[in-house]
Design an enzyme around this catalytic site. Structure first.
Site, mmCIF file in Angstrom:
data_model
loop_
_atom_site.group_PDB
_atom_site.id
_atom_site.type_symbol
_atom_site.label_atom_id
_atom_site.label_comp_id
_atom_site.label_asym_id
_atom_site.label_seq_id
_atom_site.Cartn_x
_atom_site.Cartn_y
_atom_site.Cartn_z
ATOM 1 N N HIS A 67 0.819 -1.228 0.000
ATOM 2 C CA HIS A 67 0.000 0.000 0.000
ATOM 3 C C HIS A 67 0.846 1.269 0.000
ATOM 4 O O HIS A 67 0.304 2.365 -0.161
ATOM 5 C CB HIS A 67 -0.939 0.038 1.215
ATOM 6 C CG HIS A 67 -1.928 -1.083 1.225
ATOM 7 N ND1 HIS A 67 -2.772 -1.340 0.170
ATOM 8 C CD2 HIS A 67 -2.205 -2.028 2.164
ATOM 9 C CE1 HIS A 67 -3.529 -2.394 0.447
ATOM 10 N NE2 HIS A 67 -3.193 -2.834 1.654
ATOM 11 N N ASP A 95 -2.415 -10.751 -2.175
ATOM 12 C CA ASP A 95 -2.982 -10.276 -0.908
ATOM 13 C C ASP A 95 -4.461 -9.918 -1.133
ATOM 14 O O ASP A 95 -4.859 -9.551 -2.240
ATOM 15 C CB ASP A 95 -2.201 -9.037 -0.445
ATOM 16 C CG ASP A 95 -2.648 -8.521 0.920
ATOM 17 O OD1 ASP A 95 -1.985 -8.858 1.919
ATOM 18 O OD2 ASP A 95 -3.660 -7.798 0.986
ATOM 19 N N HIS A 149 -6.035 -7.359 -0.263
ATOM 20 C CA HIS A 149 -6.242 -5.932 -0.542
ATOM 21 C C HIS A 149 -5.502 -5.509 -1.809
ATOM 22 O O HIS A 149 -4.418 -6.028 -2.092
ATOM 23 C CB HIS A 149 -5.761 -5.088 0.642
ATOM 24 C CG HIS A 149 -6.423 -5.426 1.941
ATOM 25 N ND1 HIS A 149 -5.899 -6.365 2.819
ATOM 26 C CD2 HIS A 149 -7.573 -4.984 2.490
ATOM 27 C CE1 HIS A 149 -6.700 -6.468 3.871
ATOM 28 N NE2 HIS A 149 -7.733 -5.644 3.702
ATOM 29 N N ASP A 192 -4.374 -13.093 3.691
ATOM 30 C CA ASP A 192 -5.613 -12.590 4.289
ATOM 31 C C ASP A 192 -6.839 -12.926 3.434
ATOM 32 O O ASP A 192 -7.949 -12.500 3.744
ATOM 33 C CB ASP A 192 -5.532 -11.075 4.583
ATOM 34 C CG ASP A 192 -4.831 -10.278 3.518
ATOM 35 O OD1 ASP A 192 -4.511 -10.833 2.455
ATOM 36 O OD2 ASP A 192 -4.610 -9.068 3.753
HETATM 37 C C1 OKP Z 1 -2.887 -4.285 4.685
HETATM 38 B B1 OKP Z 1 -2.540 -5.477 3.804
HETATM 39 C C2 OKP Z 1 -9.463 -3.098 10.028
HETATM 40 C C3 OKP Z 1 -9.381 -2.182 8.830
HETATM 41 C C4 OKP Z 1 -8.024 -2.319 8.221
HETATM 42 C C5 OKP Z 1 -6.414 -1.418 6.694
HETATM 43 C C6 OKP Z 1 -6.118 -2.678 5.967
HETATM 44 C C7 OKP Z 1 -4.688 -2.758 5.526
HETATM 45 C C8 OKP Z 1 -4.350 -4.101 4.922
HETATM 46 N N1 OKP Z 1 -10.655 -2.865 10.788
HETATM 47 N N2 OKP Z 1 -7.759 -1.371 7.200
HETATM 48 O O1 OKP Z 1 -2.934 -5.349 2.468
HETATM 49 O O2 OKP Z 1 -2.940 -6.748 4.297
HETATM 50 ZN ZN ZN Z 2 -4.079 -7.344 2.794
#
Ligand code: OKP
Ligand code: ZN
Length: 346
Positions: free
Chosen positions: A160, A196, A198, A285
Site C-alpha cells: 500500500h 494479498d 487488498h 488474508d
Molecule cells: C494491509 B494489507 C481493520 C481495517 C483495516 C487497513 C487494511 C490494511 C491491509 N478494521 N484497514 O494489504 O494486508
Molecule cells: Zn491485505
C-alpha cells in the site's frame, strides 16, 4: 527455499490504529511474523538467514526523498511536540500540492500518511528499512547466489506504500524496491503478482506508466474494501504502461473456485509476458477466517496456489504482505511455499 528473516521487525509494534468509531488494537502484530517463521521452518522450508544491508539507495529508486526523510524523522518530531502514542493523521492531504510541504509535524503527518492504519511509532522507520533489506536480500540470492526462489519474510508489509506516502500497515514498498533493483541489475522484465486480499495500490502507482514491470492483483472490490480508491478492473496503466496493469476485483464471499480461475488467468498473462523474474506479493488474508477480510480460501487451497505458481517455471521471489488470522497465517504461508517447492522444476 531460503527464508530471510530478522527479529528486528519487533521494533515496529504500534499499540493502536484508527478503526471505525474508535482506536482499535493494531492488527499488524509482531507475532504474525513469528508464526510464519515457525510454521514454514516446521514444514521443512529454510534455512533461515538474516538480511544484509543494502543501504538506502534501492529505497530511493522507488520512494521520494522528502517522504523517506519524513519517515526517518516523524516519530522524533512527534515526541518533541509532546504527543503520546504513535503518529496518526487527523486530516487528509488528498488535494495536496506536491510542491508545497507543511512544516509542522502535524502537517507532515497529514501530508504523508494517507490513512489511520499506518501509525508511525518508535522503531517504525528501522523496521520498515529492515523489511526493505529483507526483500533485497531475497533478490540478491536469486540474482547473484544461484537460488531459483526465496522467501523474504518482510514485516511491516509494503504494497500500500506509494512513491511518497504510507498507508494500510505499509511504509516502504518492499516488492517494488526489489522489482526496481532487479531492473537496475540488468533484468529486462519483471512481473509482480499480488495475491494479498487488498489491492496493491502502491505497487500499481509506482509502475503505472511502465512496461518493464507487469503488475497483476487479485483482491476485494474497492467499492466495499480497503483501500477503496483503486483496484477497479478498468485501471490498465497509462502511456508505455498501458496494458501492463491488470486488476481482478472480486466480491465479498469469493471462494477458491472463482479466485483460482482469476489466478489461472493471471498466470497465463504472466507466461505470455515472459518475465525474467516473478515477484509474488504474498498475503494470506484471503483465508476464510481472516479477521479483517471477506474471501473464503481454505488452508489446503494455498498448496494448490503454490503448485500453480511453480508451474510457470520462473525465478520467483516471495515477499510477505498481509494475513491476520494469526493461528492460520503460518500454516497457509507454509502450505503455499511447500506446494511451490514440491512442484518447482529446479
Ligand atoms: C494491509 B494489507 C481493520 C481495517 C483495516 C487497513 C487494511 C490494511 C491491509 N478494521 N484497514 O494489504 O494486508
Ligand atoms: Zn491485505
Amino acid at each position: 527455499m531460503k527464508i530471510i528473516y530478522d527479529d528486528g521487525h519487533r521494533r515496529h509494534a504500534p499499540p493502536v490504529e484508527l478503526g471505525p468509531g474508535s482506536f482499535i488494537a493494531h492488527f499488524e502484530t509482531p507475532d504474525r511474523a513469528d508464526l510464519v517463521l515457525k510454521m514454514t521452518t516446521e514444514a521443512g522450508l529454510g534455512p533461515v538467514m538474516k538480511p544484509e544491508d543494502f543501504g538506502i539507495d534501492p529505497v530511493l529508486r522507488v520512494h521520494d526523498k522528502g517522504y523517506f526523510r519524513f519517515l526517518e524523522d516523524a516519530y522524533r518530531l512527534w515526541k518533541d511536540e509532546g504527543y503520546e502514542g504513535p503518529a496518526i493523521p487527523f486530516g487528509s492531504a488528498f488535494k495536496r500540492n506536491p510542491e508545497r510541504h507543511p512544516t509542522s509535524i502535524n502537517g507532515l503527518v497529514c501530508h504523508y500518511i494517507i490513512d489511520g492504519a499506518a501509525p508511525i511509532d518508535d522503531g517504525t522507520y528501522e523496521a520498515a528499512l529492515q523489511a526493505a533489506n529483507v526483500a533485497m536480500t531475497g533478490l540478491d540470492l536469486i540474482l547473484n547466489k544461484g537460488e531459483s526462489s526465496a522467501f523474504s519474510l518482510c514485516r511491516p508489509p509494503g504494497h500500500h506504500a506509494g512513491p511518497d506516502y504510507c498507508g494500510g500497515y505499509c511504509y516502504l514498498n518492499n516488492a517494488a524496491i526489489a522489482a526496481q533493483a532487479a531492473l537496475d541489475h540488468g533484468l529486462g522484465k519483471i512481473a509482480v503478482l499480488d495475491i494479498d486480499y487488498h489491492h496493491g495500490n502502491g505497487t500499481q502507482e509506482i509502475f503505472w506508466e511502465r512496461d518493464d514491470v507487469f503488475f497483476l492483483s487479485i483482491h476485494g472490490e474497492p467499492g466495499v474494501e480497503y483501500p477503496y480508491f483503486t483496484g477497479y478492473a478498468d485501471e490498465t496503466g497509462e502511456g508505455k504502461g498501458e496494458g501492463f496493469n491488470v486488476n481482478y476485483p472480486l466480491p465479498h464471499g469469493t471462494g477458491f473456485d472463482v479466485w483460482g480461475e482469476k489466478l489461472d488467468d493471471a498466470l497465463g498473462k504472466i507466461a505470455g509476458y515472459g518475465p525474467d523474474l516473478l515477484i509474488v506479493s504474498l498475503g494470506v488474508d484471503t483465508f476464510k477466517e481472516d479477521p479483517i477480510s471477506e474471501f473464503k480460501l481454505d488452508s489446503p487451497d494455498y498448496r494448490i496456489i503454490g503448485q500453480r505458481i511453480a508451474a510457470l517455471n520462473k525465478k520467483t521471489l516471495f515477499i510477505m504482505e498481509g494475513g491476520y488470522a494469526v493461528d492460520a497465517i503460518g500454516t497457509n504461508v507454509a502450505n503455499l511455499l511447500s506446494g511451490f517447492s514440491e512442484s518447482a522444476q529446479n
